[in-house]
Design a protein around this motif. Structure first.
Motif, PDB file in Angstrom:
ATOM      1  N   ALA A  10     -70.128  11.332  33.815  1.00  0.00           N
ATOM      2  CA  ALA A  10     -70.817  10.167  33.264  1.00  0.00           C
ATOM      3  C   ALA A  10     -69.999   8.893  33.440  1.00  0.00           C
ATOM      4  CB  ALA A  10     -71.133  10.402  31.789  1.00  0.00           C
ATOM      5  N   GLN A  11     -68.678   8.995  33.324  1.00  0.00           N
ATOM      6  CA  GLN A  11     -67.818   7.820  33.433  1.00  0.00           C
ATOM      7  C   GLN A  11     -66.478   8.206  34.045  1.00  0.00           C
ATOM      8  OE1 GLN A  11     -66.977   5.870  29.708  1.00  0.00           O
ATOM      9  NE2 GLN A  11     -65.857   4.180  30.629  1.00  0.00           N
ATOM     10  N   LEU A  13     -62.613   6.502  34.630  1.00  0.00           N
ATOM     11  CA  LEU A  13     -61.682   5.415  34.344  1.00  0.00           C
ATOM     12  C   LEU A  13     -60.482   5.586  35.263  1.00  0.00           C
ATOM     13  CD1 LEU A  13     -60.613   3.022  32.703  1.00  0.00           C
ATOM     14  CD2 LEU A  13     -59.871   4.649  30.938  1.00  0.00           C
ATOM     15  N   ASP A 172     -67.805  13.937  30.055  1.00  0.00           N
ATOM     16  CA  ASP A 172     -68.256  12.618  29.646  1.00  0.00           C
ATOM     17  C   ASP A 172     -67.369  11.528  30.233  1.00  0.00           C
ATOM     18  OD1 ASP A 172     -70.335  13.493  27.628  1.00  0.00           O
ATOM     19  OD2 ASP A 172     -68.564  14.516  26.864  1.00  0.00           O
ATOM     20  N   LEU A 173     -66.100  11.856  30.438  1.00  0.00           N
ATOM     21  CA  LEU A 173     -65.140  10.874  30.939  1.00  0.00           C
ATOM     22  C   LEU A 173     -64.048  11.584  31.734  1.00  0.00           C
ATOM     23  CD1 LEU A 173     -63.810   7.995  30.974  1.00  0.00           C
ATOM     24  CD2 LEU A 173     -62.700   8.633  28.818  1.00  0.00           C
TER      25      LEU A 173
END
Length: 387
Positions: A10-11, A13, A172-173
């Motif tokens: 989803a994400q 970084l 999620d990340l």
């Protein structure tokens, strides 16, 4: 254009130093109790020590499961699940190499209060049902791409492994922080980096699910990895090279998660199962020999990959010449990085090759993606060439 679907984390970084904000990133996702899944080496080196005070500040309870071994067994997964249930974890962090992240995926799924499935019910493709706990992945090697793949590999017996594939395993990340990779020894850096290259190459030539997006990611992944691997291996403190390697491995992970890997991995898995050879090194040892086997069917693709692999060192030529340069570069890269070149160099007995070939043929989930059909005799010939 052939229809396709594409799924990923989803994400993502991508930021050096970002892991220092891990506690706040967990809190932002509503976490109250976090389990960090990692391995004894990470714990021993104290790589989590600077992060733990942040959880107190963020008022988030945290526990650590640090018993993940290479090629984690079912018992390891179940022990981690039990720990997560015991503390009432509502978010799981995978912190480490592919093994830790794979275990974290399964813990997030199996430890969810509403989950009624057992581990044995998950094996295969899209067998997982229901919901999972929140999941954050932090890779400490630039290799597996597990932080963005829906796949977990589990050791199920003495020498056997099985895969679990489900979009529920996507996190999620994913946090790509090169600071987490600075302590990697040169040989581990090299083996994991070549593992990521294999992901890119096999995704680019994947027979069934290859698509324009996976191919785009695979080419850029290979360019980033090839451009920065030597620097990361021979100047391990070079943060920019390390960050580029992490991004390259992540892009390769996204590519092969949607256009699956093939014969290189199928032949590498038995080496890990029988002789506990690290996965990246297993891939590196069989890679050039599988590529030469595939050449009649994949020459055009290999020629296209020569440019991102060699950059300005590429010599002009026809398709055959470009493909040959690509394979030769990968052969030389392994030696340049100080890795063993032959199976015999790591004490694989010659009389085991027949068994390895038989075991490789069990990996039909992977072999169906290969650009050229592989028989038992073909697998045996490849092992013999690698020996």
């Amino acid at each position: 254009m052939q229809s396709f679907s594409f799924a990923t984390a989803a994400q993502i970084l991508c930021e050096a130093g970002a892991v220092q904000r891990l506690a706040n990133l967990c809190r932002e996702r509503g976490a109250r109790r976090v389990l960090i899944v990692t391995d004894p080496g990470i714990a021993r080196l104290g790589l989590l020590d600077d992060l733990l005070p942040g959880f107190s500040t963020a008022k988030v309870a945290v526990a650590i499961f640090s018993d993940v071994s290479a090629d984690p067994h079912e018992n390891c997964v179940l022990a981690a699940v039990e720990r997560a249930r015991h503390i009432g974890a509502d978010l799981i962090v995978g912190f480490g190499g592919g093994s830790s992240m794979d275990v974290a995926k399964l813990v997030a799924l199996l430890a969810h209060p509403d989950n009624a499935q057992t581990l044995n019910q998950l094996y295969g493709v899209d067998q997982a049902k229901g919901r999972r706990l929140s999941l954050i992945q932090v890779p400490t090697t630039a290799g597996t791409g597990s932080e963005v793949t829906p796949i977990a590999i589990v050791t199920t017996g003495e020498t056997s492994k099985m895969g679990i594939v489900s979009s529920l395993l996507l996190p999620d990340l994913a946090i790509l922080d090169a600071v987490c990779t600075l302590g990697l020894p040169p040989q581990v850096t090299a083996a994991t980096g070549i593992d990521a290259m294999v992901h890119a190459i096999e995704a680019y030539t994947s027979k069934i699910k290859r698509n324009p997006l996976s191919s785009l990611l695979a080419r850029e992944a290979l360019r980033l990895l090839a451009t920065n691997l030597d620097q990361a291996v021979h100047n391990g403190g070079h943060l920019a090279a390390r960050q580029a390697m992490l991004l390259g491995a992540c892009l390769a992970g996204q590519a092969f998660a949607n256009a699956p890997v093939a014969a290189v991995h199928a032949l590498a898995y038995p080496l890990g199962g029988h002789f506990h050879i690290p996965h990246g090194l297993s891939n590196a040892l069989v890679l050039p020999h599988v590529l030469r086997f595939n050449l009649p069917m994949a020459q055009a693709d290999y020629a296209e990959l020569a440019a991102p692999l060699l950059g300005d060192r590429l010599q002009a030529g026809d398709r055959s010449s470009l493909a040959e340069q690509m394979i030769t570069e990968l052969e030389q890269l392994t030696q340049r990085c100080g890795l063993p070149a032959r199976l015999r160099d790591i004490n694989v007995p010659g009389n085991c090759l027949e068994q390895l070939a038989s075991d490789a043929m069990l990996q039909q989930r992977l072999l169906v993606n290969n650009p050229r059909e592989v028989s038992h005799d073909d697998a045996l010939a490849i092992y013999r060439a690698a020996w």
